[in-house]
Design an enzyme around this catalytic site. Structure first.
Site, mmCIF file in Angstrom:
data_model
loop_
_atom_site.group_PDB
_atom_site.id
_atom_site.type_symbol
_atom_site.label_atom_id
_atom_site.label_comp_id
_atom_site.label_asym_id
_atom_site.label_seq_id
_atom_site.Cartn_x
_atom_site.Cartn_y
_atom_site.Cartn_z
ATOM 1 N N TYR A 8 -76.304 70.606 -51.014
ATOM 2 C CA TYR A 8 -77.728 70.257 -50.987
ATOM 3 C C TYR A 8 -78.060 69.332 -52.160
ATOM 4 C CZ TYR A 8 -78.270 74.026 -47.566
ATOM 5 O OH TYR A 8 -78.170 74.815 -46.469
ATOM 6 N N ARG A 56 -77.852 79.042 -57.888
ATOM 7 C CA ARG A 56 -76.658 79.051 -57.021
ATOM 8 C C ARG A 56 -75.853 77.797 -57.296
ATOM 9 N NH1 ARG A 56 -75.463 81.153 -51.490
ATOM 10 N NH2 ARG A 56 -73.482 82.137 -52.023
ATOM 11 N N GLN A 266 -59.553 95.150 -25.189
ATOM 12 C CA GLN A 266 -59.212 93.790 -25.623
ATOM 13 C C GLN A 266 -59.300 93.575 -27.127
ATOM 14 O OE1 GLN A 266 -61.001 90.456 -23.428
ATOM 15 N NE2 GLN A 266 -61.559 92.009 -21.950
HETATM 16 C C1 LIG Z 1 -76.675 83.007 -40.877
HETATM 17 C C2 LIG Z 1 -76.311 82.361 -42.179
HETATM 18 C C3 LIG Z 1 -77.078 81.335 -42.665
HETATM 19 C C4 LIG Z 1 -76.742 80.715 -43.856
HETATM 20 N N1 LIG Z 1 -77.515 79.719 -44.293
HETATM 21 C C5 LIG Z 1 -77.216 79.116 -45.454
HETATM 22 C C6 LIG Z 1 -78.038 78.084 -45.933
HETATM 23 O O1 LIG Z 1 -79.028 77.702 -45.322
HETATM 24 N N2 LIG Z 1 -77.700 77.506 -47.095
HETATM 25 C C7 LIG Z 1 -76.592 77.898 -47.783
HETATM 26 O O2 LIG Z 1 -76.328 77.336 -48.825
HETATM 27 N N3 LIG Z 1 -75.792 78.873 -47.366
HETATM 28 C C8 LIG Z 1 -76.072 79.492 -46.215
HETATM 29 N N4 LIG Z 1 -75.260 80.485 -45.775
HETATM 30 C C9 LIG Z 1 -74.053 80.824 -46.551
HETATM 31 C C10 LIG Z 1 -74.279 82.022 -47.471
HETATM 32 O O3 LIG Z 1 -75.161 81.662 -48.482
HETATM 33 C C11 LIG Z 1 -72.987 82.524 -48.129
HETATM 34 O O4 LIG Z 1 -72.526 81.590 -49.059
HETATM 35 C C12 LIG Z 1 -71.873 82.749 -47.164
HETATM 36 O O5 LIG Z 1 -72.331 83.439 -46.039
HETATM 37 C C13 LIG Z 1 -70.719 83.494 -47.824
HETATM 38 O O6 LIG Z 1 -71.087 84.770 -48.258
HETATM 39 P P1 LIG Z 1 -70.811 86.087 -47.365
HETATM 40 O O7 LIG Z 1 -69.342 86.113 -47.079
HETATM 41 O O8 LIG Z 1 -71.273 87.232 -48.202
HETATM 42 O O9 LIG Z 1 -71.601 85.934 -46.118
HETATM 43 C C14 LIG Z 1 -75.595 81.121 -44.589
HETATM 44 C C15 LIG Z 1 -74.838 82.163 -44.088
HETATM 45 C C16 LIG Z 1 -75.181 82.772 -42.901
HETATM 46 C C17 LIG Z 1 -74.325 83.878 -42.386
#
Ligand SMILES: Cc1cc2nc3c(=O)[nH]c(=O)nc-3n(C[C@H](O)[C@H](O)[C@H](O)COP(=O)(O)O)c2cc1C
Ligand code: SF4
Length: 494
Positions: A8, A56, A266
């Site tokens: 970003y 972040r 499955q």
């Molecule tokens: C549904 C969903 C939407 C996400 N949207 C964003 C986002 O808009 N911007 C972003 O930087 N990361 C986004 N992420 C990434 C998360 O911030 C995170 O870095 C990533 O899911 C890894 O962490 P986790 O394994 O705990 O899920 C998103 C993740 C998910 C699952």
């Protein structure tokens, strides 16, 4: 939280890959961090001293020429000086995410890590960044295990853990951890269904393992059964197990009948390709839940209409699952060995010969190719796919990593290919764009042409007021998410 990661705006200033400025906001690490520092300073002055400000930060871009952990460590110290309270470590860049080619953005999957990336993948990076800081560091990335979360903090690798998808999969994870109810935690399997195109299109959250994600209000409607009924579930795959769990929770008398000697269906196969073991945690979760409930599980029992007549249930749930589609309209020479992808994955084939051709390049065919190469079941593997690319039914991050593996193994992928005939040692077909006939030598042909429902002859049962429900692949072959949801709906609707 100020988002300065994942490609970003703020992170595009931080990354040498995207920041080509020649003014004071570009150049060395300190200069590239200037914009982020200014943002933190102005946020801090706006919110005051006692308001928590998280930042972040990409610990690594995972792109050549992008942010490295050394860059991130310097930035983190500058952000600390500017007034940040916590550095939350992310990684990967999310732009160009849905490009189909392999070359463009290999770091997308590092942002939203699929099963191919190990649990806690970002912890080592967070630990390095934390070394030079006084403020706490938090870390995200495949933390779906309570013991891992505990160890990350206890071993001083980070001060906090960020739970992203795990909180979608099971929003009660922290509560269950605090209560010591570890066995009740349903783990995120990193399938990225929640991040797929289809879910993005509906603009609501959905989850494979949590049928209530994005529909939390439905949980208020789940009430104990007013009149407990005798429910017979035929099939112990995911849909059947999920239905059994919710029905028994609500007080129905449930029996679950599975023709194999173990439940799972499955999902047992789905967890067999390389790096897909995580899927099995869903089966383990359902098994643990079923064990706690008064569900009568009959293994090795093939149910017939007579069994149903004899049992006289109030409700029959048909969850008989699916089976591989056989290539009905393709002439297949009997001399050619033609196992299904399921048979290969289940270990029935010890050697497929030098040359293996896979009919069907959906994700099952592609994962079967990965399995065959990893297990050295064949020297040369070719996937034949009618569409324009292989594994188009996989979400982009998993697809990219799977295709990379296939590329490394030297798997040949022939797309726009329509199979016409399988002879004793060849597969014949044509390029759908040019009509040109082509032949591929083969010692074995692995069939991965999809799944069809396994029926049950309910007509043969004199129904006598029995309610009958069809769920999961028995109703329509689809995915684990749909089976989980249909099992849930059946479980709460009776
Ligand atoms: C549904 C969903 C939407 C996400 N949207 C964003 C986002 O808009 N911007 C972003 O930087 N990361 C986004 N992420 C990434 C998360 O911030 C995170 O870095 C990533 O899911 C890894 O962490 P986790 O394994 O705990 O899920 C998103 C993740 C998910 C699952
Ligand atoms: S859909 Fe898959 S990746 Fe997303 S939260 Fe649920 S289990 Fe995890």
């Amino acid at each position: 939280m100020i988002h300065g990661a994942h490609g970003y705006l703020i992170s595009s200033f931080l990354s040498p890959l995207t920041n080509h400025r020649e003014d004071s906001f570009g150049g060395g690490r300190e200069d590239r961090a200037r914009f982020a520092v200014e943002v933190v300073k102005s946020v801090r002055s706006a919110v005051g001293e006692d308001f928590p400000v998280f930042f972040r930060l990409n610990g690594e871009d995972f792109l050549p020429g992008g942010i490295t952990v050394e860059d991130a460590s310097v930035t983190a110290r500058l952000l600390q000086g500017a007034g940040a309270d916590v550095i939350s470590v992310g990684g990967g860049v999310g732009i160009v995410a849905h490009d189909l080619s392999l070359g463009d953005n290999k770091s997308y999957g590092q942002m939203i890590m699929p099963m191919y990336i190990p649990r806690g993948c970002r912890v080592g990076i967070a630990e390095k960044i934390r070394k030079g800081l006084k403020i706490p560091v938090s870390v995200a990335g495949r933390i779906n295990d309570p013991f891992l979360a505990r160890d990350v903090i206890a071993q001083g690798k980070a001060d906090l853990v960020d739970l992203g998808r795990q909180m979608i999969a099971d929003p009660f994870f922290p509560q269950k951890m605090a209560d010591g109810r570890i066995e009740d935690i349903c783990r995120c399997i990193a399938c990225n269904y929640c991040h797929g195109k289809r879910i993005r299109a509906i603009k609501q959250i959905r989850c494979t393992v949590n049928p209530l994600a994005g529909r939390e209000a439905e949980s208020r409607e789940v009430k104990p059964a007013q009149i407990p009924k005798k429910v017979m579930i035929i099939g112990g795959g995911i849909a059947g197990l999920q239905a059994a769990r919710w029905l028994a929770k609500r007080g129905h008398r449930v029996s679950l009948w599975e023709k194999e000697n173990q439940v799972g269906g499955q999902i047992l196969l789905a967890s067999l390709p390389p790096q897909k073991e995580e899927i099995r945690s869903l089966l383990e979760f359902l098994n643990r839940q079923i064990e706690k409930l008064p569900v009568k599980v009959d293994l090795g029992c093939a149910v017939s209409p007579e069994t149903v007549e004899r049992e006289r249930p109030d409700v029959v749930i048909i969850a008989t699952g699916g089976r591989p589609v056989r290539p009905g309209n393709i002439p297949m020479n009997k001399k050619m060995k033609c196992p299904s992808a399921w048979e290969v994955l289940s270990g029935k084939e010890k050697f497929l010969g030098d040359k293996t051709v896979i009919l069907g390049g959906g994700y099952v065919g592609a994962e079967a190719a990965d399995f065959i190469c990893t297990q050295a079941l064949s020297e040369k593997v070719t996937i034949l796919e009618m569409r324009e690319a292989v594994a188009l039914d996989l979400e982009p991050a998993s697809r990219q990593m799977l295709l990379e593996r296939l590329k490394e193994f030297g798997v040949q992928m022939m797309v726009h290919f329509r199979v016409r005939e399988v002879t004793a040692g060849e597969v014949w077909g044509e390029d759908t764009r040019t009509g040109e006939r082509e032949k591929i030598d083969a010692d074995s042909v692995v069939v991965a042409l999809g799944t069809e429902s396994v029926g049950f002859p309910m007509d043969a049962v004199r129904e006598k007021g029995m309610k009958v429900l069809w769920i999961g692949d028995a109703r329509e072959p689809w995915g684990i998410a749909e089976s989980m949801r249909e099992g849930f709906l059946a479980g709460v609707s009776i």
